[in-house]
Design an enzyme around this catalytic site. Structure first.
Site, short mmCIF file in Angstrom:
data_model
loop_
_atom_site.label_atom_id
_atom_site.label_comp_id
_atom_site.label_asym_id
_atom_site.label_seq_id
_atom_site.Cartn_x
_atom_site.Cartn_y
_atom_site.Cartn_z
N ASP A 1 6.38 58.98 24.14
CA ASP A 1 7.12 59.69 25.19
C ASP A 1 8.47 60.14 24.65
OD1 ASP A 1 8.20 57.18 24.94
OD2 ASP A 1 7.56 56.48 26.90
N ASP B 1 12.32 60.42 25.68
CA ASP B 1 13.35 60.05 26.67
C ASP B 1 14.64 60.78 26.34
OD1 ASP B 1 11.69 58.27 28.02
OD2 ASP B 1 12.10 56.68 26.59
N ASP C 1 17.54 47.62 22.57
CA ASP C 1 17.06 46.35 22.01
C ASP C 1 17.19 46.21 20.50
OD1 ASP C 1 15.09 48.28 21.73
OD2 ASP C 1 13.48 47.12 22.65
P1 ATP Z 1 7.04 53.26 22.77
O1 ATP Z 1 7.33 54.24 23.88
O2 ATP Z 1 6.54 53.88 21.53
O3 ATP Z 1 6.24 52.11 23.23
P2 ATP Z 1 9.87 52.80 22.90
O4 ATP Z 1 10.84 52.13 21.96
O5 ATP Z 1 10.12 54.24 23.19
O6 ATP Z 1 8.42 52.58 22.32
P3 ATP Z 1 10.10 52.45 25.71
O7 ATP Z 1 9.58 51.34 26.56
O8 ATP Z 1 9.61 53.83 25.91
O9 ATP Z 1 9.87 51.98 24.22
O10 ATP Z 1 11.68 52.41 25.87
C1 ATP Z 1 12.53 53.47 25.46
C2 ATP Z 1 13.80 52.90 24.85
O11 ATP Z 1 14.49 52.12 25.83
C3 ATP Z 1 13.61 51.96 23.68
O12 ATP Z 1 13.44 52.65 22.46
C4 ATP Z 1 14.88 51.15 23.71
O13 ATP Z 1 15.94 51.87 23.14
C5 ATP Z 1 15.14 51.02 25.20
N1 ATP Z 1 14.55 49.78 25.73
C6 ATP Z 1 13.32 49.61 26.25
N2 ATP Z 1 13.11 48.34 26.65
C7 ATP Z 1 14.28 47.68 26.38
C8 ATP Z 1 14.72 46.35 26.59
N3 ATP Z 1 13.93 45.44 27.11
N4 ATP Z 1 15.99 46.05 26.22
C9 ATP Z 1 16.82 46.98 25.69
N5 ATP Z 1 16.47 48.24 25.47
C10 ATP Z 1 15.21 48.61 25.81
MG MG Z 2 9.04 55.35 24.50
#
Ligand code: ATP
Ligand code: MG
Length: 445
Positions: A58, A60, A149
């Site tokens: 995705d 963001d 994170d």
């Molecule tokens: P993917 O979408 O590929 O699973 P992602 O890193 O993009 O991985 P998302 O759940 O889409 O994960 O979250 C987007 C962003 O939000 C992350 O990259 C991170 O920067 C932040 N994030 C998500 N969850 C947390 C958390 N529990 N604590 C801190 N930051 C978070």
């Molecule tokens: Mg993501």
């Protein structure tokens, strides 16, 4: 608080992200925000994945526009979230998330559950264990990056000059393939235990290593994972096991103690006999193969691959004690769901489908089957077949049954053994004549 550093800014020619790789809706959104004078960044996992030349799941966007300003700029915008307002932009076949830069808790604003007595609900709230319950303050781009994170998840792509901005050590960790939390791992995993599962997921799916000191702390804190909300743990479990890296995920969960903390009964069963571990590993490898072949497993098939063998064994034990097989399976599944849902909230329909997949197996194994055409039309048939295929591949049992079904489904009736005539057409029921009782009284119910 995380220590602030000078951000590293990599100009367009110093990195590999091209606008062609960015989702067109995300690109238009970024441009519109910038055209109206706002800061607009791609943030989080998509920047990480673009730099690794992987397809992001995705895109963001983070901006200094407030939710109200975003709403005024985009007609397709809906604001969601009661405490922290997020903008969802609705496009034809996707929703993009646009969030206003957020900050971590300033020390003087953090309220604990005990002291949070003010009339206005606090914007930040932590409980006695140090877990963050609320986190709702707008901040600068840098603050927004540092509350994320892991360093590799805190990179930003700036639409104004196409540069990549690194506020921590994301780029060098990305090069060295290291998962490192931003700030103190103990604090960050305590604030939100789900981050431990995220560390495991990224390490397994991206073939990264969790930084050694972080890994030690993760193992030490693994028993705290049940503090996270059960619904959130279920969502995270699906991401852990259904996205093509179930097998490496499983090993890290097991080694770290997270598996035992999440599913204690299952973890005990697993280590009781080395064959159990072999079966589960092989099942998960099959799940990953399914994902790679473009047919991702459903939640209930994944549950069957992971927990099926233990449930089948439990069923057999009960059956040997004299309980009819169906009843034995029902009670094994009911006990499993009850224990499981204390930590991870599995939707009832998924639990029910798991039970049906397992209950279907004896009918699939029976050769020749009774009324195969009727069996094919049952809603759980496809998943039950997928589970049969999985168990043939991993345990080598019932291969003949699988071949029969494959032939039946491909309409190659030459391979099929003849079916007993009374199974193809439903047996004619003999009509019993209702005997009239003399002087019977009809009662309306
Ligand atoms: P993917 O979408 O590929 O699973 P992602 O890193 O993009 O991985 P998302 O759940 O889409 O994960 O979250 C987007 C962003 O939000 C992350 O990259 C991170 O920067 C932040 N994030 C998500 N969850 C947390 C958390 N529990 N604590 C801190 N930051 C978070
Ligand atoms: Mg993501």
């Amino acid at each position: 608080m995380v220590k602030k550093m000078q951000p590293l800014i990599i100009p367009r020619k110093g990195h590999s992200i091209s606008r062609k790789q960015v989702n067109p809706n995300a690109l238009r959104t970024l441009h519109r925000l910038r055209d109206y004078g706002f800061i607009a960044y791609l943030v989080g996992g998509c920047v990480r994945d673009l730099l690794l030349k992987r397809t992001p799941t995705d895109f963001d966007i983070a901006t200094n526009a407030t939710p109200g300003q975003i709403k005024r700029l985009f007609r397709n915008c809906r604001l969601v979230g009661r405490r922290f307002r997020l903008a969802h932009l609705h496009f034809k076949d996707e929703i993009l998330e646009v969030s206003t830069f957020r900050a971590a808790a300033p020390a003087d604003e953090v309220d604990t559950e005990e002291t949070g007595q003010s009339k206005k609900p606090p914007r930040h709230l932590i409980n006695d264990d140090g877990m963050v319950l609320r986190d709702n303050v707008f901040g600068t781009p840098e603050e927004d990056a540092l509350r994320r994170d892991f360093t590799i998840n805190a990179l930003a792509y700036n639409i104004a000059d196409f540069s990549v901005i690194d506020y921590s050590t994301g780029l060098s960790d990305l090069k060295q393939r290291i998962i490192r939390p931003i700030g103190d791992p103990f604090v960050r995993f305590t604030e939100d235990p789900v981050r431990m599962l995220r560390a495991v997921r990224f390490a397994a799916s991206h073939n990264f290593v969790i930084e050694p000191a972080t890994w030690e702390i993760l193992c030490a804190l693994s028993s705290t994972i049940p503090r996270a909300a059960p619904a959130r743990l279920y969502e995270e479990m699906l991401k852990l096991f259904m996205l093509g890296s179930a097998r490496p995920v499983f090993s890290l969960l097991d080694e770290s103690g997270l598996l035992a903390a999440l599913f204690s009964g299952f973890s005990q069963w697993l280590h009781r006999n080395s064959q159990h571990l072999t079966f589960v590993h092989a099942n998960l490898e099959c799940l990953d193969k399914l994902y790679r072949s473009g047919t991702p497993p459903s939640p209930s098939l994944f549950m069957a691959a992971l927990f099926g063998s233990s449930l089948e064994e439990e069923t057999l034990l009960r059956h040997r004690d004299g309980i009819p097989r169906q009843q034995a399976l029902d009670s094994a599944c009911a006990i499993f769901m009850e224990e499981f849902c204390k930590t991870v909230c599995i939707p009832a329909r998924v639990g029910d489908r798991l039970r049906r997949i397992l209950a279907f197996q004896p009918s699939l194994h029976r050769m020749p089957p009774r009324r195969p055409a009727a069996m094919v039309s049952r809603p759980e048939f496809a998943e039950a077949m997928a589970y049969l295929r999985l168990s043939v591949e991993t345990r080598g049992e019932n291969r003949a049954a699988l071949e029969w079904w494959d032939a039946f489904l491909s309409d190659d009736h030459s391979v099929m053994p003849p079916e007993p005539s009374n199974t193809e057409t439903p047996a004619k029921r003999r009509r019993r004549k209702r005997r009239r009782r003399p002087n019977s009284v009809q009662v309306a119910v």
